[in-house]
Design a protein around this motif. Structure first.
Motif, PDB file in Angstrom:
ATOM      1  N   CYS A  35      -4.588  -0.309  -3.438  1.00 27.80           N
ATOM      2  CA  CYS A  35      -3.231  -0.835  -3.240  1.00 27.80           C
ATOM      3  C   CYS A  35      -2.643  -1.298  -4.562  1.00 27.80           C
ATOM      4  O   CYS A  35      -3.322  -1.437  -5.572  1.00 27.80           O
ATOM      5  CB  CYS A  35      -3.245  -1.981  -2.245  1.00 27.80           C
ATOM      6  N   TYR A  38       0.856  -1.185   0.000  1.00 32.92           N
ATOM      7  CA  TYR A  38       0.000   0.000   0.000  1.00 32.92           C
ATOM      8  C   TYR A  38       0.891   1.233   0.000  1.00 32.92           C
ATOM      9  O   TYR A  38       1.687   1.416   0.903  1.00 32.92           O
ATOM     10  CB  TYR A  38      -0.919  -0.013   1.227  1.00 32.92           C
ATOM     11  N   GLN A  39       0.784   2.046  -1.014  1.00 33.04           N
ATOM     12  CA  GLN A  39       1.613   3.237  -1.171  1.00 33.04           C
ATOM     13  C   GLN A  39       3.090   2.902  -0.964  1.00 33.04           C
ATOM     14  O   GLN A  39       3.821   3.586  -0.247  1.00 33.04           O
ATOM     15  CB  GLN A  39       1.138   4.329  -0.209  1.00 33.04           C
TER      16      GLN A  39
END
Lengths: 239, 239, 239, 239, 239, 239
Positions: C183, C167-168
């Motif tokens: 995601c 995620y990021q």
């Protein structure tokens, strides 16, 4: 010792034949040993309803097996009136794998529909489908370029797939049916030409597998994929 | 003048390849010009419920087209969830045609299931299916004989099929797609090797046809069938 | 920073309630944050046709979502007349995961049918289903033992599941809906109580993922699973 | 000797009753001996999607049998959830036969939907359906003319149908159920009032049939059709 | 004032014709004004799976409408591939109503299958179906008695059905289509010959109805049913 | 004596919990003794095709049971591919009942979709669904008011439902499963808050019921409904 006498890290013989049938914009027969799949790519100048007006295209896939592509005849899905869960899983996997390398905005508001039809099965039909479908997709994109429908290719990379597994305690590459039906673990790996993972789907058929086996299978997969991408490039005359 | 430059009474080039795939007891690729159909014959040591305990066997057929076997992609019947009326008509016709030459009592309590799958279509897929399916059926029967499951062949004759029609006012043999989509009348004829009629299905697509045209089409059909039966015999090494 | 403020390696709050409904032999409500799934285990003293007379049992699963368990109402599958491909994939996964720890011969000729019904969804419904279903299965097995239908448990290990992802750019454990829908990579991991892998299913939603990210996700998964198995043991009073 | 004592070239008693039910624009009960079919023609001021904007109309047909129209009750197709292959063949045949005499451009952008429902069956239900449906269609066209929706009739000819066959070695006209279930060959012939062939569908139920038998059956069919067209004209008050 | 000029407590004209078609063991055409339903009773010497070995029989019903039995053509359920909710409600009601007067043990291990097919609809098709079906059932039972399959009748009473409603504020008996489509309340009442209630199904189409209206409708229903039972007895020659 | 020891006119314990799940505009858990139903109301800013452009809204309902909500597991309708006749009857009843108190014009061109899902069944699931669904509907309407989508409530009254029956010769209120499966008569009554009847559906399961029993059941129903409406008001904070 593998039933086929191959080394643990050895692929089956791979043959990719382009322009296999005459109507589709891309039409490929891929043979991985005795597994044979016809992969076609059809251009449709529409997008599905959920994408209308969003200034992007779509790529999706359907999969089927001829009833007697297998050792024992399986029911024809069209006659049963529905696709099995396995078929749906496979065609969703093929579609996702291809979309990972397609820039859907660059494709424009059109759909490239992939059909993968297994005419002879000997293990690894879903991974052969992905590898062959990419070549058919590439030919369909070339058709769009040649016709002037698009001016640059929406393909951002290559993509191919292979199975790995643990057979009689040994991690092996590219399981055929004899191995697949008797292995402890079966894993399908989809990767791009530049080495990124797109999908990893591993299932313990018998005993659970260890992290060490996981690592060995990922190594084998990476090696197999790079050979397959080389075959795709050779078939497309890009080497 | 026919689009293909053929004479009115001239068949397309016919190629029959046996043992095309490896699993089925009979497996044939039949090519009639650009029409290509995989015909397999699968032996199942059971009969359908309505024949249980009746001391006889069964032969039936299913038919399908790969979605991009045609010029424009057609929906996959398995995904739509049902077979079209056309598909059902064709597979019923194939089954009836083959049963006309099978002695079901001599077959014993087993089923020979025929699958005809069109991988490339250019007109005449149903008649090609019948002609090819007979050869696959013959191979499956040979398998039963070789395995000692039966001691004499239940095949009482040969059977083959061809289309005839009236194209631009002229009765012609073996319509390809260009003719089929633009003809006045389309007739499918199924006959035995000894010259009896098994099925005659004629449809006026445009103007109704006259008794004189009917007679001419039957003559052409009889001539075409005898050539096809000769091809079947040659493929089976029976000449 | 995760939307939920959790650390990258932090699970959501997990609550497992046994005996949630009164009819089933095993009935569990599992809550993973705002994701809530009712998991029941029903004993049927029969096996499916393909296992009859084979001296073994069966464990299988079905999965569903209430139409408004989600942010936007989804169609009721019973009204549409078929289950989506996603539903079929999930219920096949749940069934395989549980069978990995059930000795089907020791179960005897009976079926334990698992039903996982999502009443509120916030990401991770398939992994919550597996973790909760194991507890329901355990209760159904206890019922069989108490009734004297079997004399030793066919359960060979615990099994639980969790999602991990990138995620990021950061590998994180236990994605909620806000993370899942935004995601790069989503991976579901199923493992046994003793640390073996049963399933690994990773998909690049955005960019392909690297081997380094793969390794980090596997580490997170191993850590999450051991916490979940501890929760299962506590819920079952086995600590 | 025919079971019904009829001569080989003798039709059963034919009764055509118009305005049989009150809602449809054309509503006919046709009785061919003990075979009774309700044929209705319904006008719908729309065309199906594939014809929209093409400045032409459509005529199509559906066919059904009441479950106990037959000697042994057959399953209700609505309850089974699908039409049999036989039903689909028949309704496609009825539709094609009627369209052979309708000028679809002259009909305008509307559909005439034919429904043929067998309330009592004794052989020949598909041919009775065509013969009766034509009369219902004629009444629906008269309604359109009377209402001023069209100013000239789109009907270019009459059309009727009859079965012929080879029963105990003798070519006979208009098979009833006793003959149909015991004949060697069954052929359905559809012709226009002016004597053109629209459909010829012959099937060898037992032994293949010869060209001589084919010719005799065509002769009988031509004779039967001209009697039926006379009955249609009489029923319509056009004599 | 009712559109038909009938008094509030007046039935439409009722005609019951036995032996309407020739194959069924019981075959009745019931006409209630312009509503016409063919009701057949078919004997099947089997019971459905859930009753096997339970020493009792079964009576069940199916219902259908010809597509153009109504003012505007309705879709053919066989072509749509499923029965509507309305159809299922009605056929379940018919089956329950008849079973209320059949001693299923006395029937023996066989099924009497009722089919109610509406050939013309003008309101009240479900109640006409029940009233007519009882007569067909009675004839099928007489057939079983005559054939010596049973020695006493399993019919314990008569059963008939009628609609009542509130039309323009006035409780009325036996609604026709004009009233039914414009009434406030529609209630179907099924009663035995001896005056017991079997089903009461009332629905407020517009405003809710009061207890006083309820009582008035029940009075009308009781009166109508006794007249219908008298018609059944007369048709059966039992008066 | 009732199995539950209740008096003949005594309801089970009723608990109505609002905001039971977090996504729906209205979400209620209703418990009637051991019967538990989740009722959600979802707003969709569209109307079904048959209402488009008619300046009115729509309210409809779907119903389902979790497979093991019952004593013996029932098939999952989504897996069977269709809803049973019982399910369709119930969801049509819920929809009609709610529409009886909704002013569809005042609702505007939007749909409120009700879902009633039984998580535990002990008799009376359809009546509990209606009573609970009304509260969910009320919350969805409050949401529309608060959001300013509508300025006055389209709800014209309250609506609730209850079952009554004849158990061992005694008319009783609110049957639980033990009574329901062993009663002579089962009747479902739907009434408005102001005491009008919306639906009355009574079925003699065993012996037909008399007018006297009918009257007693209606009395019980009226009493039960007024208690339920009071519970609804209390749950909504309207007392």
């Amino acid at each position: 010792m593998r039933p086929s006498k191959r080394n643990p890290d050895q692929l089956r013989n791979i043959v990719i034949t382009r322009n296999y049938t005459k109507h589709a914009e891309g039409s490929v027969l891929i043979e991985c040993g005795d597994t044979k799949v016809i992969c076609t790519a059809s251009i449709d100048e529409k997008v599905p309803p959920f994408l209308r007006g969003k200034a992007q295209g779509w790529t999706t896939a359907e999969y089927g097996m001829l009833p007697r592509s297998t050792n024992t005849r399986i029911d024809r899905e069209a006659a049963r009136g529905k696709q099995t869960g396995r078929t749906q899983e496979i065609q969703r996997l093929i579609g996702r794998s291809l979309r990972a390398v397609v820039d859907l905005k660059a494709l424009g508001e059109r759909t490239i529909q992939i059909d993968c039809d297994v005419i002879q099965a000997d293990g690894g039909t879903r991974t052969a489908s992905i590898t062959g479908a990419y070549v058919a997709l590439h030919d369909a994109v070339s058709y769009l370029l040649k016709e002037g429908k698009i001016i640059e290719s929406p393909l951002r990379d290559f993509v191919a797939a292979i199975s790995v597994g643990v057979y009689q305690g040994v991690p092996v590459l590219d399981l055929d049916y004899a191995e697949d039906s008797d292995c402890d673990t079966d894993m399908n790996i989809v990767m791009t030409g530049s080495g990124g993972f797109v999908e990893v789907q591993g299932t313990a058929e018998g005993a659970p597998f260890s992290r060490t086996e996981m690592d060995a299978m990922l190594d084998l997969g990476q090696s197999g994929i790079s050979q397959l991408v080389a075959k795709q490039k050779a078939a497309l005359g890009l080497v």
